[in-house]
Structures are given as structure tokens and as C-alpha cells.
Write a protein that holds these residues in place. Structure first.
Motif: not given
Length: 466
Positions: A155-163, A285-290, A296-308
Motif C-alpha cells: 500500500r505504501t509503495a502504491v501511495t508513493r506512486r512508485d513506477s 523502459s517506462w520505468h527508465n523514462a521517468r 512525458a506523463p510516465w510518473t502518472q503510471l504505477t505497474l503493480a505486478m504479481a507473480y510466483a
């Protein structure tokens, strides 16, 4: 729908009110978009029949020409709303080459039935424990959801708007439930939210980077109700990655839109695709583009990925990987204290001594813990009964254990490794250890320390593999 059609349909814990256009679960409204509701009505009214994709599209979009991908997106949304998992389709089944079928038992109720009102909870009453089905994502309002340290970190990472926010965990540890709660928090904070579950995509979507990225673009356009659709801006000369990146930058993130949190569930499925590195490289590349393109508006995007699965087994170029940047979290099994808290929420069916034995049996495996407590509390079984039947095919954990054995039987090499681990030997390689740990079969910090995830697994697999 004609006047003689029933206005109410009951299936499982759900009630569909066709007249009021409402879906409820145990009396609580389940929010659905208009087209999702139209699609559900079409399936339920002809339950047990196979409806072709063309028939469904004509019925749901009678005055529009839509692509099959739109139908897939709405089927995905319905399955999510009904709590289905990739392993268990209890309501909507895909019939390859033909279409879809609503397979749950449906009971039609007349519109003047006295029991058709949506029930609202009595806030003044201290109700008894209300049980819910075990399996799949835990409902957002469930009293049986147990928070772990990873919840607050996510939750904290999403609130910070991490990439990029990554959560890794073994099968059935609760990644999807955690992701759902983080997305809901983002909604409540005013962000836009979209979700892509890679287990819901069919083979045609995963045929190439072009087909997948087009499908992801269409999914975003539909969920966010964007005015410009991907096909209107797709330039065949640019290639799929550039087209998708341009569409996300201009239409998804541009035009002064609020921030977007995009949940990507079960991204493991991409690891074995020949174009997987291309897609993951695009996310990186979107992470690097920040930093490289701050206008560009890449700071507006957070990718939240779940995997095993361990990403490094499949992505060898670290510069193409989004899994070594951003915020990286691991979701672990329940602790003994968390199991005790869940026992309390189920009405404390276990004594202190039984709680200790129960934890020894199933460990902190979230699904097995809930399944066992549900058997004790909702069905009135004693702990001795549960324990005596625990490793039997017809016992309370039988379906889960049979699926586990079936998966192992598909890979002779891993089956042999599990046999060795049960006998106290280490995994022969780091790769075999990571694969088995990702699948939720073993736990440990290395191949040398590998052991069965819980006593129940050890007991059951000894019977069938030794």
C-alpha cells in the motif's frame, strides 16, 4: 427479455435481478458495468447452453460492430466479479471453438416472490459468523482476510506512486487478494485503476507481441472508457511495442488524466513466451523514462505486478527486466499468530493444543488454513475427524492434493526431485528448487534447505510417490 421471463435468477451465493438490473452476493450488491450485466443476463437466461461468440456479441451489442477481443474483456470482468479463479470456472466455461456456457445451476424465481429483496446488514445486530466459500480471491469486505507485513508495504509503495511494485509469492499464498486490496485503496484515493490477469488470456492473445499488446491496449481502453480506441491510432509501420507505448503515453496517461495504477496478475505466463522479454523490456523502459523523459506523463503510471516464478530463470538480460527495479516484495505464508487470529474469526473451533497440531499439519499455507477452519466451523467437523481424513483423496483437502499430484506427474524430473526431498535429500539444482518453491510445493532458502511446504504435503506425497 419478454414479459413472461422470470425477473430473478439465483445461482450459488448470487442473485441476478433482471428487472432492477442488479447482481447481489449474499444480499450485498456486486457492482457491474452495463455491458457486463447485459452479458451476464444473456448467459444466465440460457444457462447450460453453449452460446457462440457471434450470438453473444449480437445480443450485447445489437447496434454496434465489435471485435471478439471486446467480448473477451467483458467475460474476464464477469469472471472476476463472480470470484472465479484461473483453475476453477464454476460459472462461465469457455468451450474451445464454440463459445461460452453458464454451467452453474440456475433457479428462476418469479418477479413477485416475497424473498427477492436485496438484504441489507443490520448495523445494530452482532451477527454470528457468516461463512463464505473458500478459494480464489478473498472478497474485499471479508472478515477472513488476514493482513501481513507485505500488505502495508505494498500500500505504501502504491501511495508513493512508485513506477513498479512487485509482489512475489508461491501459488495460493494470497497475491491476487493482496493486489485487489491495493487497487481498491488506489480507487479510494482518486486514482484510476485497471487490471490485466494473464491467466485469462487465451492462446491467440499470447501468439505474438502484436496480439498481446493490442489486447492489453483494448483492455485499458475498455476499463478506462477512453474515447480513442487502439485501432484508431495503431500504425502498422511502427511495430507493436512502439504502438502500445505511444497509445499508453498519449491516450491512457495524457489529456490531464488522473494517475493510473495498472494491476498485472499472473505475469509468470509471459516468462515462457518467446516475446516475453520484449514486453518486459517495454515495461522497464517506462520505468527508465521517468528520469530520461521527465516531460512525458510516465510518473502518472504505477505497474503493480504479481507473480510466483523466479524471473531470473527466464530473463537473462538484466537491462531488459522490470524485476530488478522498483519496489520488490515477497508474500509469505501465515505465521502461527496469524493462524490463531483467523481461528478466532471463525469462532475459535480449535483448542490451544489443537491449534498447535493444526499449524503443524498445514503450516501457514493460507488456502489450507482457511479450508481446514471452514471445515471445522461451518460444517461442524471435529479436529480429530479433520486430522484422520486430511491426507485422503476423499478428505477435506482432497481436491487440492489431487491437483498437486497431477501437476507433479506432468514433469518426471520434478517428481523425482520431490521424492528425494521427502526422503530428506536436498534439491539437486538451484533451478529445480526455485521451480518447486514457486509452485508452492517446497519451502526453504536454498536447494540444500528445501523441505515440503507442510506436513500434509509430506504425508500425502509419501503415499503416492514413494
Amino acid at each position: 427479455m419478454n414479459q413472461s421471463s422470470p425477473q430473478l435468477y439465483d445461482f450459488g451465493h448470487y442473485r441476478l435481478d433482471a428487472g432492477k438490473r442488479l447482481l447481489s452476493r449474499d444480499g450485498e450488491i456486486v457492482p457491474l458495468k452495463s455491458k457486463d450485466l447485459d452479458l451476464l443476463l444473456a448467459l444466465v437466461e440460457r444457462s447450460g447452453q453453449v452460446l457462440s461468440k457471434d450470438d453473444l456479441m449480437k445480443q450485447v451489442w445489437p447496434d454496434s460492430l465489435v471485435e471478439e477481443g471486446n467480448l473477451s474483456v467483458h467475460i474476464f470482468a464477469l469472471r472476476r466479479a463472480l470470484g472465479e479463479t484461473p483453475e476453477d470456472h464454476n460459472f462461465i466455461v469457455t468451450v474451445p471453438g464454440r463459445g461460452y456456457s453458464f454451467v452453474a445451476e440456475v433457479r428462476a424465481v418469479s418477479g413477485n416472490s416475497s424473498n427477492h429483496l436485496i438484504r441489507l446488514p443490520d448495523p445494530s445486530a452482532e451477527s454470528a459468523v457468516r461463512f463464505e466459500p473458500v478459494g480464489g480471491a478473498v472478497p474485499l469486505d471479508s472478515r477472513f482476510y488476514i493482513e501481513r507485513n507485505t500488505d502495508s508495504e505494498f500500500r505504501t509503495a502504491v501511495t508513493r506512486r512508485d513506477s513498479i511494485v512487485l509482489v512475489k509469492g508461491a501459488r495460493q499464498v494470497g497475491k491476487t487478494s493482496l493486489l485487489a486490496r491495493s487497487l481498491q485503496q488506489a480507487r479510494e484515493a482518486g486514482a484510476r485503476v485497471a487490471l490485466a490477469d494473464f491467466q485469462m488470456f487465451n492462446a491467440s492473445h499470447l501468439n505474438s507481441a502484436e496480439s498481446l499488446l493490442r489486447m492489453l491496449a483494448k483492455s485499458l481502453a475498455d476499463q478506462l472508457e477512453l474515447a480513442v480506441l487502439p485501432d484508431q491510432s495503431w500504425d502498422e509501420e511502427l511495430g507493436p511495442s512502439m504502438n502500445f507505448s505511444r497509445y499508453v503515453r498519449r491516450e491512457v496517461l495524457g489529456n490531464n488524466h488522473p494517475p493510473l495504477v495498472w494491476g498485472l496478475d499472473e505475469v509468470d505466463r509471459l516468462f515462457t513466451c518467446p516475446f516475453g522479454s520484449e514486453v518486459f523490456g517495454l515495461f522497464r523502459s517506462w520505468h527508465n523514462a521517468r528520469s530520461l523523459d521527465p516531460a512525458a506523463p510516465w510518473t502518472q503510471l504505477t505497474l503493480a505486478m504479481a507473480y510466483a516464478t523466479e524471473a531470473h530463470l527466464f530473463i537473462t538480460d538484466v537491462h531488459q527486466s522490470p524485476f530488478n527495479v522498483g519496489t520488490r516484495l515477497t508474500l509469505e505464508d501465515f505465521t502461527r499468530e496469524q493462524v490463531a487470529e483467523l481461528d478466532r474469526r471463525y469462532g475459535s473451533p480449535l483448542s490451544e493444543t489443537e491449534l498447535y497440531e493444526f499449524f503443524q499439519l498445514v503450516g501457514g499455507h493460507p488456502y489450507l488454513v482457511r479450508c481446514g477452519l471452514h471445515e471445522l466451523a461451518a460444517r461442524g467437523a471435529s479436529f480429530d475427524e479433520l486430522k484422520s481424513k486430511s491426507d485422503r483423496d476423499e478428505g477435506p483437502f482432497g481436491d487440492h492434493l489431487r491437483r498437486l499430484l497431477f501437476s507433479l506427474n506432468q514433469d518426471a524430473e520434478l517428481r523425482g526431485v520431490v521424492r528425494d526431498v521427502i526422503e530428506g535429500q536436498p534439491c539437486p539444482s538451484a533451478e529445480s528448487f526455485y521451480r518447486l518453491r514457486s509452485a508452492g510445493v517446497v519451502v526453504g532458502n536454498s536447494a540444500q534447505s528445501a523441505r515440503p511446504r507442510c506436513l500434509l504435503y509430506s504425508n500425502y506425497l509419501k503415499q503416492h510417490l514413494l
